[in-house]
Design an enzyme around this catalytic site. Sequence first.
Site, PDB file in Angstrom:
ATOM      1  N   ASP A  97       5.283  -9.151   3.535  1.00 46.08           N
ATOM      2  CA  ASP A  97       5.344  -7.844   4.197  1.00 46.08           C
ATOM      3  C   ASP A  97       3.992  -7.502   4.798  1.00 46.08           C
ATOM      4  OD1 ASP A  97       6.674  -5.398   4.896  1.00 46.08           O
ATOM      5  OD2 ASP A  97       5.511  -4.395   3.328  1.00 46.08           O
ATOM      6  N   GLU A 118      -2.896  -8.592  10.464  1.00 45.60           N
ATOM      7  CA  GLU A 118      -1.794  -7.736  10.928  1.00 45.60           C
ATOM      8  C   GLU A 118      -2.266  -6.587  11.813  1.00 45.60           C
ATOM      9  OE1 GLU A 118      -0.347  -6.356   7.007  1.00 45.60           O
ATOM     10  OE2 GLU A 118      -0.914  -4.327   7.639  1.00 45.60           O
ATOM     11  N   HIS A 172       4.930  -4.870   7.373  1.00 49.59           N
ATOM     12  CA  HIS A 172       4.336  -3.866   6.484  1.00 49.59           C
ATOM     13  C   HIS A 172       5.236  -2.622   6.375  1.00 49.59           C
ATOM     14  CE1 HIS A 172       0.213  -2.659   4.712  1.00 49.59           C
ATOM     15  NE2 HIS A 172       1.175  -1.986   4.097  1.00 49.59           N
ATOM     16  N   SER A 176       1.362  -7.034  -1.054  1.00 46.89           N
ATOM     17  CA  SER A 176       0.142  -6.279  -1.384  1.00 46.89           C
ATOM     18  C   SER A 176      -0.736  -6.100  -0.140  1.00 46.89           C
ATOM     19  CB  SER A 176      -0.609  -6.942  -2.539  1.00 46.89           C
ATOM     20  OG  SER A 176      -1.044  -8.234  -2.203  1.00 46.89           O
ATOM     21  N   ARG A 177      -1.609  -7.055   0.127  1.00 45.48           N
ATOM     22  CA  ARG A 177      -2.405  -7.027   1.356  1.00 45.48           C
ATOM     23  C   ARG A 177      -2.528  -8.469   1.850  1.00 45.48           C
ATOM     24  NH1 ARG A 177      -1.450  -2.421   1.590  1.00 45.48           N
ATOM     25  NH2 ARG A 177      -2.857  -0.632   1.657  1.00 45.48           N
ATOM     26  N   ASP A 226      -3.014  -9.747 -15.288  1.00 43.29           N
ATOM     27  CA  ASP A 226      -3.680  -8.505 -14.893  1.00 43.29           C
ATOM     28  C   ASP A 226      -4.755  -8.229 -15.937  1.00 43.29           C
ATOM     29  OD1 ASP A 226      -4.386  -5.736 -14.475  1.00 43.29           O
ATOM     30  OD2 ASP A 226      -2.511  -5.478 -13.382  1.00 43.29           O
TER      31      ASP A 226
HETATM   32  P1  NAI Z   1      -2.238  -0.127  -8.831  1.00 40.15           P
HETATM   33  O1  NAI Z   1      -3.679   0.224  -8.714  1.00 40.15           O
HETATM   34  O2  NAI Z   1      -1.336   0.777  -9.599  1.00 40.15           O
HETATM   35  O3  NAI Z   1      -2.107  -1.585  -9.485  1.00 40.15           O
HETATM   36  C1  NAI Z   1      -2.882  -2.688  -9.115  1.00 40.15           C
HETATM   37  C2  NAI Z   1      -3.007  -3.599 -10.349  1.00 40.15           C
HETATM   38  O4  NAI Z   1      -3.645  -4.811  -9.955  1.00 40.15           O
HETATM   39  C3  NAI Z   1      -3.857  -2.965 -11.466  1.00 40.15           C
HETATM   40  O5  NAI Z   1      -3.128  -2.984 -12.687  1.00 40.15           O
HETATM   41  C4  NAI Z   1      -5.087  -3.866 -11.514  1.00 40.15           C
HETATM   42  O6  NAI Z   1      -5.617  -3.985 -12.848  1.00 40.15           O
HETATM   43  C5  NAI Z   1      -4.503  -5.184 -11.028  1.00 40.15           C
HETATM   44  N1  NAI Z   1      -5.504  -6.131 -10.580  1.00 40.15           N
HETATM   45  C6  NAI Z   1      -6.705  -5.898  -9.996  1.00 40.15           C
HETATM   46  N2  NAI Z   1      -7.332  -7.064  -9.758  1.00 40.15           N
HETATM   47  C7  NAI Z   1      -6.520  -8.051 -10.198  1.00 40.15           C
HETATM   48  C8  NAI Z   1      -6.628  -9.470 -10.238  1.00 40.15           C
HETATM   49  N3  NAI Z   1      -7.720 -10.110  -9.774  1.00 40.15           N
HETATM   50  N4  NAI Z   1      -5.602 -10.178 -10.763  1.00 40.15           N
HETATM   51  C9  NAI Z   1      -4.509  -9.559 -11.255  1.00 40.15           C
HETATM   52  N5  NAI Z   1      -4.353  -8.212 -11.243  1.00 40.15           N
HETATM   53  C10 NAI Z   1      -5.347  -7.472 -10.717  1.00 40.15           C
HETATM   54  O7  NAI Z   1      -1.720  -0.351  -7.353  1.00 40.15           O
HETATM   55  P2  NAI Z   1      -0.206  -0.304  -6.842  1.00 40.15           P
HETATM   56  O8  NAI Z   1       0.160   1.082  -6.471  1.00 40.15           O
HETATM   57  O9  NAI Z   1       0.656  -1.057  -7.778  1.00 40.15           O
HETATM   58  O10 NAI Z   1      -0.342  -1.116  -5.464  1.00 40.15           O
HETATM   59  C11 NAI Z   1      -0.722  -2.490  -5.464  1.00 40.15           C
HETATM   60  C12 NAI Z   1      -1.100  -2.868  -4.041  1.00 40.15           C
HETATM   61  O11 NAI Z   1       0.061  -2.864  -3.233  1.00 40.15           O
HETATM   62  C13 NAI Z   1      -2.060  -1.876  -3.339  1.00 40.15           C
HETATM   63  O12 NAI Z   1      -3.408  -2.153  -3.652  1.00 40.15           O
HETATM   64  C14 NAI Z   1      -1.754  -2.096  -1.892  1.00 40.15           C
HETATM   65  O13 NAI Z   1      -2.644  -3.076  -1.400  1.00 40.15           O
HETATM   66  C15 NAI Z   1      -0.335  -2.643  -1.888  1.00 40.15           C
HETATM   67  N6  NAI Z   1       0.609  -1.721  -1.259  1.00 40.15           N
HETATM   68  C16 NAI Z   1       1.426  -2.205  -0.268  1.00 40.15           C
HETATM   69  C17 NAI Z   1       2.338  -1.382   0.350  1.00 40.15           C
HETATM   70  C18 NAI Z   1       3.278  -1.890   1.413  1.00 40.15           C
HETATM   71  O14 NAI Z   1       3.840  -1.092   2.166  1.00 40.15           O
HETATM   72  N7  NAI Z   1       3.485  -3.183   1.520  1.00 40.15           N
HETATM   73  C19 NAI Z   1       2.419   0.052   0.015  1.00 40.15           C
HETATM   74  C20 NAI Z   1       1.597   0.428  -1.108  1.00 40.15           C
HETATM   75  C21 NAI Z   1       0.699  -0.428  -1.695  1.00 40.15           C
END
Ligand code: NAI
Length: 336
Positions: free
Chosen positions: A258, A263, A295, A233-234, A174
């Site tokens: 997920d 999707e 999801h 994640s996505r 990260d």
């Molecule tokens: P967050 O913003 O707290 O953390 C994301 C982390 O990824 C940050 O620390 C950032 O520095 C890091 N990052 C960015 N680019 C990167 C790269 N190229 N390589 C490595 N790390 C990198 O976000 P949070 O809340 O942890 O959510 C993460 C993702 O999970 C969201 O963006 C969303 O897409 C996904 N998500 C999925 C859900 C689901 O139901 N499956 C629900 C909520 C979020």
Amino acid sequence: MKVAVCSAQSYDREFLLAANRDFEHELVFFDSRLSGETRQVVAGFPAVCVFVNDTLDAAVLEALAAQGTRLIALRCAGFNNVDIHAASRLGLRVARVPAYSPYSVAEHGVGLMLSLDRHLHQAYNRVRNGNFALHGLLGFELRGRTVGIVGTGRIGTAVARILHGFGCRLIACDPQQSDECLRLGVEYVPLEKLYADSDIVTLHCPLNPQTHHLIDTEAIRRMKPRVMLINTSRGGVIDTEALIEGLKSSKIGCVGLDVYEQEGDLFFQDLSDQVIQDDVFERLLTFPNVLITGHQGFFTAEALSSIAQTTLQNITAFERDGLCENEVTLELLQGG
Ligand code: NAI
């Protein structure tokens, strides 16, 4: 404020209406996803509330702005489905729910790991069919395994906390290191080393131009043979065609998803009486070592309640003084 709630499922109605007792916004629910075809149904709503698979590209945003919308209220954390540059140009404000029980998603991801590791999805069907043989169900212990966490934000850090309890060796990648992860003994390594060392790779970074197809043929080539790959994640973070090749060659041991790149045409609907037209998705389903959920990482009572509360708070903050701490700005976009 008058709010059009798009992609509204029964649970969205339930949790938003309950939370709205404290806010008293005028919520109007629409079943349909927001897209170029459906944008007219939300004409005249100053606020439009959307979810992960609503399309807010430049054309849709231009139409919304022309129709009188001023605020896009996302009821999710990710904002990859919104063209933030176009929104900024059009003066449309965008707010999101940056944090809502990251444990909901983290626990779901760990659930996928445990299910795949011990073949629970297969065992469930076997036992129901009266097949109690154990052949093919041999698992491995998580204790002592190396787990590579890509993205140690809120969810990735919650995953680290849980897996620390399992006795895993944790490595991560990260650009922004998490103090809590460092305290847990997580070692930050370059992506190549994470791929080379991990028995399990779990994805928790946002989808953006840098992470689109992060997991491609080359990344898979660098991974350990029989690696377990988890994505909550996505979908777009993984090149699905490359994933299928990795599964066919047995380079990838198992996969828990997920989220899925395409999707939007599948998830959050009951399509059980239809022929699924997505051949790539159907190919994924043929592998016994692939476990897919639609999801649902966010789908807990705690998270839905928190999402509803923050979404309505965001709308109120915007309505009251035009300031919202959860606004998605160009600076946030550039920060990743
Ligand atoms: P967050 O913003 O707290 O953390 C994301 C982390 O990824 C940050 O620390 C950032 O520095 C890091 N990052 C960015 N680019 C990167 C790269 N190229 N390589 C490595 N790390 C990198 O976000 P949070 O809340 O942890 O959510 C993460 C993702 O999970 C969201 O963006 C969303 O897409 C996904 N998500 C999925 C859900 C689901 O139901 N499956 C629900 C909520 C979020």
